[in-house]
Design a protein around this motif. Structure first.
Motif, PDB file in Angstrom:
ATOM      1  N   GLU A 195       0.813  -1.078  -0.026  1.00 42.29           N
ATOM      2  CA  GLU A 195      -0.098   0.047  -0.145  1.00 42.29           C
ATOM      3  C   GLU A 195       0.694   1.274  -0.098  1.00 42.29           C
ATOM      4  OE1 GLU A 195      -3.131   0.269   3.024  1.00 42.29           O
ATOM      5  OE2 GLU A 195      -3.443  -2.089   3.021  1.00 42.29           O
ATOM      6  N   ALA A 196       1.878   1.257   0.886  1.00 39.86           N
ATOM      7  CA  ALA A 196       2.826   2.491   0.988  1.00 39.86           C
ATOM      8  C   ALA A 196       3.550   2.646  -0.496  1.00 39.86           C
ATOM      9  CB  ALA A 196       3.887   1.996   1.883  1.00 39.86           C
ATOM     10  N   THR A 197       3.923   1.516  -1.191  1.00 41.92           N
ATOM     11  CA  THR A 197       4.666   1.545  -2.496  1.00 41.92           C
ATOM     12  C   THR A 197       3.541   2.187  -3.391  1.00 41.92           C
ATOM     13  OG1 THR A 197       5.904  -0.349  -1.970  1.00 41.92           O
ATOM     14  CG2 THR A 197       5.507   0.423  -4.263  1.00 41.92           C
ATOM     15  N   GLN A 198       2.374   1.706  -3.282  1.00 43.20           N
ATOM     16  CA  GLN A 198       1.182   2.213  -4.504  1.00 43.20           C
ATOM     17  C   GLN A 198       0.913   3.652  -3.917  1.00 43.20           C
ATOM     18  OE1 GLN A 198      -0.181   0.607  -6.653  1.00 43.20           O
ATOM     19  NE2 GLN A 198      -1.017   2.416  -7.444  1.00 43.20           N
ATOM     20  N   LEU A 199       0.863   4.193  -2.693  1.00 44.76           N
ATOM     21  CA  LEU A 199       0.814   5.485  -2.544  1.00 44.76           C
ATOM     22  C   LEU A 199       2.062   6.298  -3.053  1.00 44.76           C
ATOM     23  CD1 LEU A 199      -0.929   5.409   1.218  1.00 44.76           C
ATOM     24  CD2 LEU A 199      -1.725   6.537  -0.840  1.00 44.76           C
ATOM     25  N   ALA A 200       3.201   5.977  -2.571  1.00 46.82           N
ATOM     26  CA  ALA A 200       4.345   6.634  -3.316  1.00 46.82           C
ATOM     27  C   ALA A 200       4.382   6.725  -4.443  1.00 46.82           C
ATOM     28  CB  ALA A 200       5.667   5.816  -2.550  1.00 46.82           C
ATOM     29  N   LEU A 201       4.062   5.736  -5.386  1.00 46.35           N
ATOM     30  CA  LEU A 201       3.843   5.781  -6.786  1.00 46.35           C
ATOM     31  C   LEU A 201       3.028   6.808  -7.070  1.00 46.35           C
ATOM     32  CD1 LEU A 201       5.218   4.541  -9.378  1.00 46.35           C
ATOM     33  CD2 LEU A 201       3.366   2.906  -9.192  1.00 46.35           C
ATOM     34  N   GLU A 202       1.771   6.726  -6.616  1.00 49.75           N
ATOM     35  CA  GLU A 202       0.877   7.765  -7.016  1.00 49.75           C
ATOM     36  C   GLU A 202       1.343   9.194  -6.520  1.00 49.75           C
ATOM     37  OE1 GLU A 202      -3.999   9.009  -6.119  1.00 49.75           O
ATOM     38  OE2 GLU A 202      -3.036   7.064  -5.363  1.00 49.75           O
ATOM     39  N   GLY A 203       1.899   9.360  -5.633  1.00 48.08           N
ATOM     40  CA  GLY A 203       2.550  10.581  -5.104  1.00 48.08           C
ATOM     41  C   GLY A 203       3.663  11.245  -6.050  1.00 48.08           C
ATOM     42  N   LYS A 204       4.696  10.034  -6.413  1.00 49.05           N
ATOM     43  CA  LYS A 204       5.578  10.457  -7.398  1.00 49.05           C
ATOM     44  C   LYS A 204       4.900  10.922  -8.706  1.00 49.05           C
ATOM     45  CE  LYS A 204       7.094   7.858 -10.338  1.00 49.05           C
ATOM     46  NZ  LYS A 204       7.796   6.558 -10.958  1.00 49.05           N
ATOM     47  N   ASN A 205       3.899  10.232  -9.428  1.00 52.02           N
ATOM     48  CA  ASN A 205       3.361  10.513 -10.537  1.00 52.02           C
ATOM     49  C   ASN A 205       2.752  11.864 -10.683  1.00 52.02           C
ATOM     50  OD1 ASN A 205       3.952   8.098 -11.714  1.00 52.02           O
ATOM     51  ND2 ASN A 205       1.973   6.997 -11.265  1.00 52.02           N
ATOM     52  N   ARG A 206       1.874  12.043  -9.341  1.00 55.26           N
ATOM     53  CA  ARG A 206       1.323  13.552  -9.265  1.00 55.26           C
ATOM     54  C   ARG A 206       2.667  14.612  -9.259  1.00 55.26           C
ATOM     55  NH1 ARG A 206      -4.094  13.743  -5.703  1.00 55.26           N
ATOM     56  NH2 ARG A 206      -4.946  11.513  -6.484  1.00 55.26           N
ATOM     57  N   SER A 207       3.621  14.327  -8.495  1.00 55.48           N
ATOM     58  CA  SER A 207       4.765  15.342  -8.572  1.00 55.48           C
ATOM     59  C   SER A 207       5.210  15.563  -9.751  1.00 55.48           C
ATOM     60  CB  SER A 207       5.674  15.022  -7.316  1.00 55.48           C
ATOM     61  OG  SER A 207       5.047  14.975  -6.233  1.00 55.48           O
ATOM     62  N   MET A 208       5.329  14.262 -10.713  1.00 57.68           N
ATOM     63  CA  MET A 208       6.110  14.785 -11.632  1.00 57.68           C
ATOM     64  C   MET A 208       5.234  15.077 -12.809  1.00 57.68           C
ATOM     65  SD  MET A 208       9.162  13.172 -11.619  1.00 57.68           S
ATOM     66  CE  MET A 208       9.602  13.015 -13.443  1.00 57.68           C
ATOM     67  N   ASP A 209       3.873  14.932 -12.901  1.00 54.15           N
ATOM     68  CA  ASP A 209       3.178  15.865 -13.600  1.00 54.15           C
ATOM     69  C   ASP A 209       3.189  17.298 -13.357  1.00 54.15           C
ATOM     70  OD1 ASP A 209       2.078  13.553 -14.793  1.00 54.15           O
ATOM     71  OD2 ASP A 209       0.268  13.477 -13.284  1.00 54.15           O
ATOM     72  N   LEU A 210       3.341  17.533 -12.094  1.00 51.86           N
ATOM     73  CA  LEU A 210       3.642  19.027 -11.784  1.00 51.86           C
ATOM     74  C   LEU A 210       5.055  19.453 -12.183  1.00 51.86           C
ATOM     75  CD1 LEU A 210       2.867  21.532 -10.126  1.00 51.86           C
ATOM     76  CD2 LEU A 210       3.902  20.715  -7.952  1.00 51.86           C
ATOM     77  N   ALA A 211       6.135  18.610 -12.008  1.00 50.04           N
ATOM     78  CA  ALA A 211       7.423  19.167 -12.350  1.00 50.04           C
ATOM     79  C   ALA A 211       7.302  19.117 -13.769  1.00 50.04           C
ATOM     80  CB  ALA A 211       8.376  18.034 -11.812  1.00 50.04           C
ATOM     81  N   LYS A 212       6.797  18.316 -14.507  1.00 46.36           N
ATOM     82  CA  LYS A 212       6.761  18.565 -16.176  1.00 46.36           C
ATOM     83  C   LYS A 212       6.392  19.959 -16.633  1.00 46.36           C
ATOM     84  CE  LYS A 212       6.564  13.668 -16.831  1.00 46.36           C
ATOM     85  NZ  LYS A 212       5.507  12.538 -17.436  1.00 46.36           N
ATOM     86  N   VAL A 213       5.527  20.382 -15.863  1.00 45.21           N
ATOM     87  CA  VAL A 213       4.840  21.819 -16.540  1.00 45.21           C
ATOM     88  C   VAL A 213       5.753  22.752 -15.810  1.00 45.21           C
ATOM     89  CG1 VAL A 213       2.890  23.177 -16.018  1.00 45.21           C
ATOM     90  CG2 VAL A 213       2.614  20.971 -16.439  1.00 45.21           C
TER      91      VAL A 213
END
Length: 584
Positions: free
Chosen positions: A228-246
């Motif tokens: 669950e922690a891995t899944q949450l961390a992955l989701e957090g990473k994806n959201r942060s990466m979406d932000l970082a790309k912009v």
């Protein structure tokens, strides 16, 4: 920006410092405007020297004078910029401090149902991350906004007065830059809001995992929790990466359009010089400095917009909680003395969050100084009675009277300060054992602390620790056993020496012998004090002046121990069952 109007009271509170900061900001920018003109003058001096129209000593003297002016203006601009940050940024920290206190104070006013509906992680995130976002509006946004406005008002007219054609082309890319930054900032705002909301989820998961680590280990759930922690961390990473790309587009676009502006200045300025429309190449250098001075303020317009949007989104989340009115209101401002007589008059109570009716037209009286034991099956409403006496909830119907006065007409602080409560789930803080006991009375001496610990039969346990009473407990008192936590909580209540004692099954984790010793001490300590004891054990109730047996929120039986053991019913059966268990 309607949500941010909540901060106006703080701006009024610190208006003088803000006003001083704005004056300092304007002064810093004016000193900054001095430098480009003297750079131009310096280049003109060099031109005249090269042309032979100015002797070397005069040229050297003027260059030295201009350099000193440039350096002096830069130092003064830097000094006032430092003062600007010391005023405006400090004000934002004061506002952050006040807002956090306001939110925390409001949290404490809200009743227990609020905490049942909202997760701890979300509550923490709103008082930390969201308040931090709001602080950026209260400080940096004002500071940079004033810088931008000052430069626009002072610099753009100055540029057009000196060279209109160069000014037009130099400023042409800047509105495009501002619009692009604004568009990017809107996307950043949406994605950063998602990141912010996800932080609440992550905080809640982490808080629950760490609090329940013993259960996780007991059920060997580590692989599942890790997944669950891995899944949450992955989701957090994806959201942060979406932000970082912009976010990655921000500075490259700014540098590109600055470069275009500089190219325009050099090309148009060079052409204007060749055509004789400007007198000096120094004007080109001056305008390059102007463009670079304007670039960040223009780019920052979009960033400031994003900053304000994020602050408004965070303040809206904060306001959602601040606008929740406390269900329990202290209607009496003056202190009201409490003696301890309690009366329930046809009291009914239904939990709002679960819609479970815990009490149904319950009526009974407890005289001042009397000890009453309350027994019953799980879910019969025993703990609810104690919560209502402490006015943690208000009744759905009927009335509770303390010393003949309706409970709502008592000062809430006076009522609660007159109660020493020991909850079923003993809660201890991450502090020393002594300070946990002193929670009931901060001014208590070491001797007082030891005396109540002895009465709660926990003194010997404490003395067995290496640091004794200075032993610092883990979170929620995890260092101690269940029985030790209960006894430390009892010592805390005894130290308070209140008019009313509320014991909610607080001896469930101790053995029979220790229970007997504690009950004997409690009887002495609570003499002439109203005492209500909720329990599942007859041994805790048999010495009470009155015993009340509950079933589904109604009184099933009532009387003394001797009276109830003579009656057929729940109490006699419970007594016989527990007596046989003790003999076995």
């Amino acid at each position: 920006m309607k949500e941010l109007k909540h901060l106006n009271k703080y701006f009024k509170k610190y208006w003088f410092k803000l006003f001083l900061g704005i004056i300092i900001t304007i002064t810093a920018r004016i000193f900054q405007l001095v430098m480009p003109s003297y750079v131009k003058n310096s280049i003109e001096v060099v031109e005249k020297y090269l042309e032979g129209t100015m002797p070397k000593p005069e040229a050297t003297s003027l260059l030295l004078e201009y350099i000193l002016i440039i350096v002096g203006a830069a130092l003064l601009s830097g000094f006032f910029t430092f003062l600007m940050r010391q005023t405006i940024i400090n004000v934002s920290r004061y506002i952050e401090y006040d807002l956090k206190n306001e939110v925390f104070d409001h949290y404490q006013l809200l009743n227990l149902s609020f905490y049942k509906k909202n997760r701890t992680g979300d509550l923490m995130n709103r008082i930390s991350e969201d308040v931090s976002q709001v602080r950026l509006y209260a400080g940096p946004a004002i500071m940079y906004g004033m810088q931008t406005l000052t430069l626009f008002v002072c610099l753009i007219p100055l540029m057009f007065i000196k060279a209109p054609t160069i000014s037009f082309y130099a400023l042409l890319p800047l509105p495009i830059l501002s619009i692009l930054i604004y568009k990017i900032s809107k996307i950043i705002h949406k994605r950063s809001t998602k990141v912010q909301e996800f932080l609440s989820t992550l905080s809640t998961f982490a808080q629950e995992t760490f609090s329940g680590v013993s259960v996780i280990k007991a059920y060997t759930l580590e692989p599942q929790i890790n997944a669950e922690a891995t899944q949450l961390a992955l989701e957090g990473k994806n959201r942060s990466m979406d932000l970082a790309k912009v976010d990655a587009w921000f500075f490259p676009l700014m540098i590109l359009l600055i470069g275009i502006s500089n190219v325009f200045v050099i090309y148009i300025g060079g052409r204007e010089y060749i055509n004789g429309n400007i007198e000096s190449i120094g004007t080109i250098a001056e305008f390059i400095l102007y463009v670079n001075m304007l670039t960040w303020p223009v780019a920052i317009v979009g960033w400031l917009t994003s900053l304000v949007q994020r602050a408004e989104a965070s303040q809206k989340r904060i306001n959602e909680f601040l606008q929740i009115a406390p269900d329990l209101k202290n209607e009496i401002e003056v202190e009201t003395p409490i003696k301890g007589a309690i009366e329930f008059d046809r009291v009914s109570f239904t939990y709002e969050d679960t819609n479970i009716t815990a009490l149904r037209e319950l009526s009974f009286e407890v005289e001042d100084g009397q000890t009453v034991a309350i027994l019953g099956k799980t879910g019969s409403g025993k703990s609810t009675i104690l919560d209502l006496i402490a006015r943690l909830y208000d009744v759905s119907s009927g009335e509770i009277r303390i010393d003949g006065t309706p409970i709502k007409k008592l000062n809430l602080e006076s009522l609660r300060s007159s109660i020493g409560a020991v909850p079923q789930d003993a809660f201890l803080f991450s502090d020393s054992i002594a300070n946990n006991i002193r929670f009931g009375k901060e001014s208590a001496s070491e001797e007082d602390v030891e005396n109540v610990a002895k009465m709660a039969v926990v003194h010997e346990n404490i003395m067995g620790f290496s640091r004794k009473y200075d032993t610092v407990l883990g979170e929620r008192g995890i260092t101690l056993s269940g029985g030790q936590k209960q006894r430390v909580s009892i010592a805390r209540a005894l130290l308070k020496d209140p008019e009313i004692y509320l014991f909610d099954d607080c001896l469930s984790a101790v053995d029979t012998e220790t229970e007997e010793a504690i009950l004997t001490n409690l009887k002495k300590a609570s003499r002439n004090r109203t005492t209500l004891i909720v329990s599942h054990r007859v041994s805790s109730a048999k010495n009470a002046d009155k015993i009340i047996v509950l079933d589904e929120g109604r009184i099933l039986q009532q009387g003394s121990h001797d009276q109830l053991v003579e009656q057929e019913g729940y109490y006699k059966e419970l007594y016989a069952h527990q007596l046989s268990e003790k003999e076995n």
